[in-house]
Design a protein around this motif. Structure first.
Motif, PDB file in Angstrom:
ATOM      1  N   ASP A 186      19.905  34.041   9.911  1.00 40.96           N
ATOM      2  CA  ASP A 186      21.144  33.553   9.292  1.00 40.96           C
ATOM      3  C   ASP A 186      20.874  33.026   7.888  1.00 40.96           C
ATOM      4  OD1 ASP A 186      22.560  34.196  11.551  1.00 40.96           O
ATOM      5  OD2 ASP A 186      22.632  32.142  12.352  1.00 40.96           O
ATOM      6  N   LEU A 187      19.778  32.308   7.734  1.00 39.03           N
ATOM      7  CA  LEU A 187      19.436  31.761   6.423  1.00 39.03           C
ATOM      8  C   LEU A 187      19.151  32.885   5.422  1.00 39.03           C
ATOM      9  CD1 LEU A 187      18.898  29.315   4.641  1.00 39.03           C
ATOM     10  CD2 LEU A 187      16.572  29.216   5.564  1.00 39.03           C
ATOM     11  N   LEU A 188      18.434  33.908   5.871  1.00 41.64           N
ATOM     12  CA  LEU A 188      18.156  35.041   4.990  1.00 41.64           C
ATOM     13  C   LEU A 188      19.440  35.771   4.600  1.00 41.64           C
ATOM     14  CD1 LEU A 188      14.922  36.695   6.431  1.00 41.64           C
ATOM     15  CD2 LEU A 188      15.201  35.561   4.231  1.00 41.64           C
ATOM     16  N   ALA A 189      20.341  35.922   5.556  1.00 37.33           N
ATOM     17  CA  ALA A 189      21.594  36.619   5.270  1.00 37.33           C
ATOM     18  C   ALA A 189      22.385  35.906   4.183  1.00 37.33           C
ATOM     19  CB  ALA A 189      22.427  36.749   6.543  1.00 37.33           C
ATOM     20  N   MET A 190      22.268  34.581   4.137  1.00 41.95           N
ATOM     21  CA  MET A 190      23.000  33.805   3.141  1.00 41.95           C
ATOM     22  C   MET A 190      22.281  33.742   1.808  1.00 41.95           C
ATOM     23  SD  MET A 190      24.554  30.566   5.267  1.00 41.95           S
ATOM     24  CE  MET A 190      22.948  30.027   5.869  1.00 41.95           C
ATOM     25  N   THR A 191      20.967  33.695   1.826  1.00 39.17           N
ATOM     26  CA  THR A 191      20.215  33.443   0.595  1.00 39.17           C
ATOM     27  C   THR A 191      19.552  34.679   0.007  1.00 39.17           C
ATOM     28  OG1 THR A 191      18.276  32.821   1.922  1.00 39.17           O
ATOM     29  CG2 THR A 191      19.773  31.039   1.227  1.00 39.17           C
ATOM     30  N   LEU A 192      19.018  35.551   0.871  1.00 38.11           N
ATOM     31  CA  LEU A 192      18.292  36.738   0.408  1.00 38.11           C
ATOM     32  C   LEU A 192      18.712  37.947   1.234  1.00 38.11           C
ATOM     33  CD1 LEU A 192      14.743  35.143   0.053  1.00 38.11           C
ATOM     34  CD2 LEU A 192      16.228  35.853  -1.829  1.00 38.11           C
ATOM     35  N   PRO A 193      19.951  38.401   1.045  1.00 36.10           N
ATOM     36  CA  PRO A 193      20.454  39.472   1.902  1.00 36.10           C
ATOM     37  C   PRO A 193      19.693  40.784   1.778  1.00 36.10           C
ATOM     38  CG  PRO A 193      21.939  39.043   0.054  1.00 36.10           C
ATOM     39  CD  PRO A 193      20.940  37.932   0.065  1.00 36.10           C
ATOM     40  N   GLY A 194      18.958  40.988   0.711  1.00 37.40           N
ATOM     41  CA  GLY A 194      18.245  42.245   0.532  1.00 37.40           C
ATOM     42  C   GLY A 194      16.798  42.226   0.999  1.00 37.40           C
ATOM     43  N   LEU A 195      16.339  41.113   1.562  1.00 34.11           N
ATOM     44  CA  LEU A 195      14.934  41.002   1.951  1.00 34.11           C
ATOM     45  C   LEU A 195      14.643  41.873   3.175  1.00 34.11           C
ATOM     46  CD1 LEU A 195      12.303  39.405   1.232  1.00 34.11           C
ATOM     47  CD2 LEU A 195      12.937  37.853   3.087  1.00 34.11           C
ATOM     48  N   THR A 196      13.630  42.713   3.065  1.00 35.59           N
ATOM     49  CA  THR A 196      13.274  43.632   4.145  1.00 35.59           C
ATOM     50  C   THR A 196      12.082  43.085   4.928  1.00 35.59           C
ATOM     51  OG1 THR A 196      14.032  45.514   2.846  1.00 35.59           O
ATOM     52  CG2 THR A 196      12.578  45.990   4.689  1.00 35.59           C
ATOM     53  N   ILE A 197      12.239  43.047   6.235  1.00 36.22           N
ATOM     54  CA  ILE A 197      11.200  42.550   7.133  1.00 36.22           C
ATOM     55  C   ILE A 197      10.729  43.713   8.004  1.00 36.22           C
ATOM     56  CG2 ILE A 197      10.662  40.879   8.937  1.00 36.22           C
ATOM     57  CD1 ILE A 197      11.420  39.611   6.259  1.00 36.22           C
ATOM     58  N   ARG A 198       9.416  43.835   8.175  1.00 35.20           N
ATOM     59  CA  ARG A 198       8.883  44.884   9.045  1.00 35.20           C
ATOM     60  C   ARG A 198       7.842  44.314  10.003  1.00 35.20           C
ATOM     61  NH1 ARG A 198       9.815  47.969   4.247  1.00 35.20           N
ATOM     62  NH2 ARG A 198      11.112  49.798   4.705  1.00 35.20           N
ATOM     63  N   SER A 199       7.724  44.967  11.151  1.00 28.80           N
ATOM     64  CA  SER A 199       6.692  44.602  12.120  1.00 28.80           C
ATOM     65  C   SER A 199       5.356  45.194  11.690  1.00 28.80           C
ATOM     66  CB  SER A 199       7.059  45.144  13.506  1.00 28.80           C
ATOM     67  OG  SER A 199       6.996  46.566  13.495  1.00 28.80           O
ATOM     68  N   ARG A 200       4.294  44.798  12.368  1.00 24.89           N
ATOM     69  CA  ARG A 200       2.977  45.329  12.022  1.00 24.89           C
ATOM     70  C   ARG A 200       2.939  46.842  12.192  1.00 24.89           C
ATOM     71  NH1 ARG A 200      -1.931  47.009  13.361  1.00 24.89           N
ATOM     72  NH2 ARG A 200      -3.727  46.100  12.247  1.00 24.89           N
ATOM     73  N   ASP A 201       3.522  47.349  13.275  1.00 21.66           N
ATOM     74  CA  ASP A 201       3.520  48.798  13.494  1.00 21.66           C
ATOM     75  C   ASP A 201       4.251  49.523  12.364  1.00 21.66           C
ATOM     76  OD1 ASP A 201       2.077  48.531  15.797  1.00 21.66           O
ATOM     77  OD2 ASP A 201       3.804  48.723  17.148  1.00 21.66           O
ATOM     78  N   GLU A 202       5.344  48.944  11.884  1.00 24.29           N
ATOM     79  CA  GLU A 202       6.104  49.575  10.805  1.00 24.29           C
ATOM     80  C   GLU A 202       5.333  49.546   9.488  1.00 24.29           C
ATOM     81  OE1 GLU A 202      10.703  48.709  12.214  1.00 24.29           O
ATOM     82  OE2 GLU A 202       9.513  47.080  11.342  1.00 24.29           O
ATOM     83  N   VAL A 203       4.616  48.458   9.237  1.00 20.04           N
ATOM     84  CA  VAL A 203       3.796  48.389   8.026  1.00 20.04           C
ATOM     85  C   VAL A 203       2.635  49.375   8.134  1.00 20.04           C
ATOM     86  CG1 VAL A 203       2.373  46.911   6.556  1.00 20.04           C
ATOM     87  CG2 VAL A 203       4.424  45.973   7.648  1.00 20.04           C
ATOM     88  N   ALA A 204       2.023  49.440   9.320  1.00 19.86           N
ATOM     89  CA  ALA A 204       0.914  50.379   9.522  1.00 19.86           C
ATOM     90  C   ALA A 204       1.369  51.812   9.283  1.00 19.86           C
ATOM     91  CB  ALA A 204       0.352  50.227  10.935  1.00 19.86           C
ATOM     92  N   ALA A 205       2.612  52.120   9.647  1.00 18.73           N
ATOM     93  CA  ALA A 205       3.125  53.480   9.442  1.00 18.73           C
ATOM     94  C   ALA A 205       3.193  53.832   7.956  1.00 18.73           C
ATOM     95  CB  ALA A 205       4.506  53.612  10.082  1.00 18.73           C
ATOM     96  N   LEU A 206       3.456  52.841   7.105  1.00 18.46           N
ATOM     97  CA  LEU A 206       3.489  53.098   5.671  1.00 18.46           C
ATOM     98  C   LEU A 206       2.110  53.507   5.147  1.00 18.46           C
ATOM     99  CD1 LEU A 206       5.674  50.102   4.409  1.00 18.46           C
ATOM    100  CD2 LEU A 206       6.392  52.482   4.738  1.00 18.46           C
ATOM    101  N   LEU A 207       1.063  53.047   5.827  1.00 15.36           N
ATOM    102  CA  LEU A 207      -0.303  53.295   5.380  1.00 15.36           C
ATOM    103  C   LEU A 207      -0.959  54.447   6.126  1.00 15.36           C
ATOM    104  CD1 LEU A 207      -1.394  49.543   5.273  1.00 15.36           C
ATOM    105  CD2 LEU A 207      -0.970  51.006   3.290  1.00 15.36           C
ATOM    106  N   ASP A 208      -0.186  55.142   6.926  1.00 18.49           N
ATOM    107  CA  ASP A 208      -0.734  56.232   7.733  1.00 18.49           C
ATOM    108  C   ASP A 208      -1.407  57.282   6.847  1.00 18.49           C
ATOM    109  OD1 ASP A 208      -1.147  57.631  10.205  1.00 18.49           O
ATOM    110  OD2 ASP A 208       0.432  59.014   9.597  1.00 18.49           O
TER     111      ASP A 208
END
Length: 278
Positions: A215-237
């Motif tokens: 909720d705090l992010l939605a109000m203050t930083l609506p564009g902030l992208t959060i990823r899990s470890r598996d999702e970050v690892a996929a970027l480095l595949d």
């Protein structure tokens, strides 16, 4: 210089908190507004970790730069994102660390930033004192335009290995485009180059706190992208990760003097990795 600073500041928006300025505020810098400081306080009220996490990130970046310059022989860096928080004093910024660690006195660094305040202040406080550092305006969300920048194209030697530190992954909210960014950087970087990655995550936040954080992010930083470890690892595949691989930032080759979040590495809220580009 003056004309460029005026153009940058004309685009400045002080009515919306920005992650680069929030990071600057959390790191003890001055290139931020009251709204950015207030956001830091709001986060600390929910989970008192953001200032410590900012220190952990800065210590991680310092270790990455030092390792690449000293141990891998890298003498060119392109740092994309919040690489120049004003809380770092002269002599302790990333380009200073790289130059001290490198055997090459002509080591070059290009900072790429999309926040007008960060760009203007970095250009005013860094560029006049060295011919070996440049600060350019660019946005990883427009990767092709960013890589076509004249300074980036000519100031760095694209026929020799370099290190690209991608710190603004939080702005890449589309997974397909995020993979495209990594692919573009892999293809443009010469053989023997390195890619450093920093990414914010909620993996260590207790489930009971997640609704308040979201909720705090939605109000203050609506564009902030959060990823899990598996999702970050996929970027480095497909990339060859430097030991210890993809880890919490305090766990990446920790140094004795780097204490932020050491006992609770997950409280840093960020994963980090360095990969060799084949």
């Amino acid at each position: 210089m003056h004309g460029r600073a005026v153009r940058n500041l004309a685009k400045l928006d002080s009515t919306q908190a920005r992650i680069t300025r929030i990071f600057d505020a959390a790191a003890g810098g001055k290139n931020n507004f009251l709204l950015d400081k207030a956001t830091v306080r709001h986060f600390d009220q929910v989970t008192p970790a953001i200032t410590t996490a900012a220190r952990a990130v800065l210590q991680f970046l310092s270790r990455v730069v030092r390792h690449l310059a000293a141990d891998e022989g890298v003498d060119q860096f392109m740092i994309v994102g919040s690489g120049v928080p004003s809380g770092l004093s002269a002599g302790h910024r990333l380009h200073d660390i790289a130059r001290r660690a490198s055997a090459n006195p002509d080591l070059r660094v290009v900072y790429v930033e999309n926040d007008p305040m960060v760009v203007t202040m970095a250009q005013a406080t860094i560029e006049p004192f060295t011919d070996l550092v440049r600060v350019v305006e660019g946005d990883v969300r427009e990767i092709d335009e960013m890589l076509g920048d004249q300074v980036i194209h000519t100031f760095l030697d694209w026929d020799r290995p370099l290190a690209v530190l991608l710190l603004s992954t939080y702005s890449l909210d589309d997974d397909e485009y995020a993979h495209y960014v990594i692919k573009r950087l892999r293809h443009i970087a010469p053989m023997g180059s390195f890619l450093g990655l920093l990414h914010t995550t909620f993996d260590s936040i207790p489930p009971e706190l997640l609704p308040a954080i979201r909720d705090l992010l939605a109000m203050t930083l609506p564009g902030l992208t959060i990823r899990s470890r598996d999702e970050v690892a996929a970027l480095l595949d497909g990339l060859d990760l430097v030991e210890p691989g993809l880890v919490w930032v305090p766990q990446w080759r920790p140094a004795g003097r780097d204490l932020a979040c050491r006992d609770q590495p997950g409280s840093s809220g960020n994963y980090g990795a360095v990969a060799r580009i084949p």
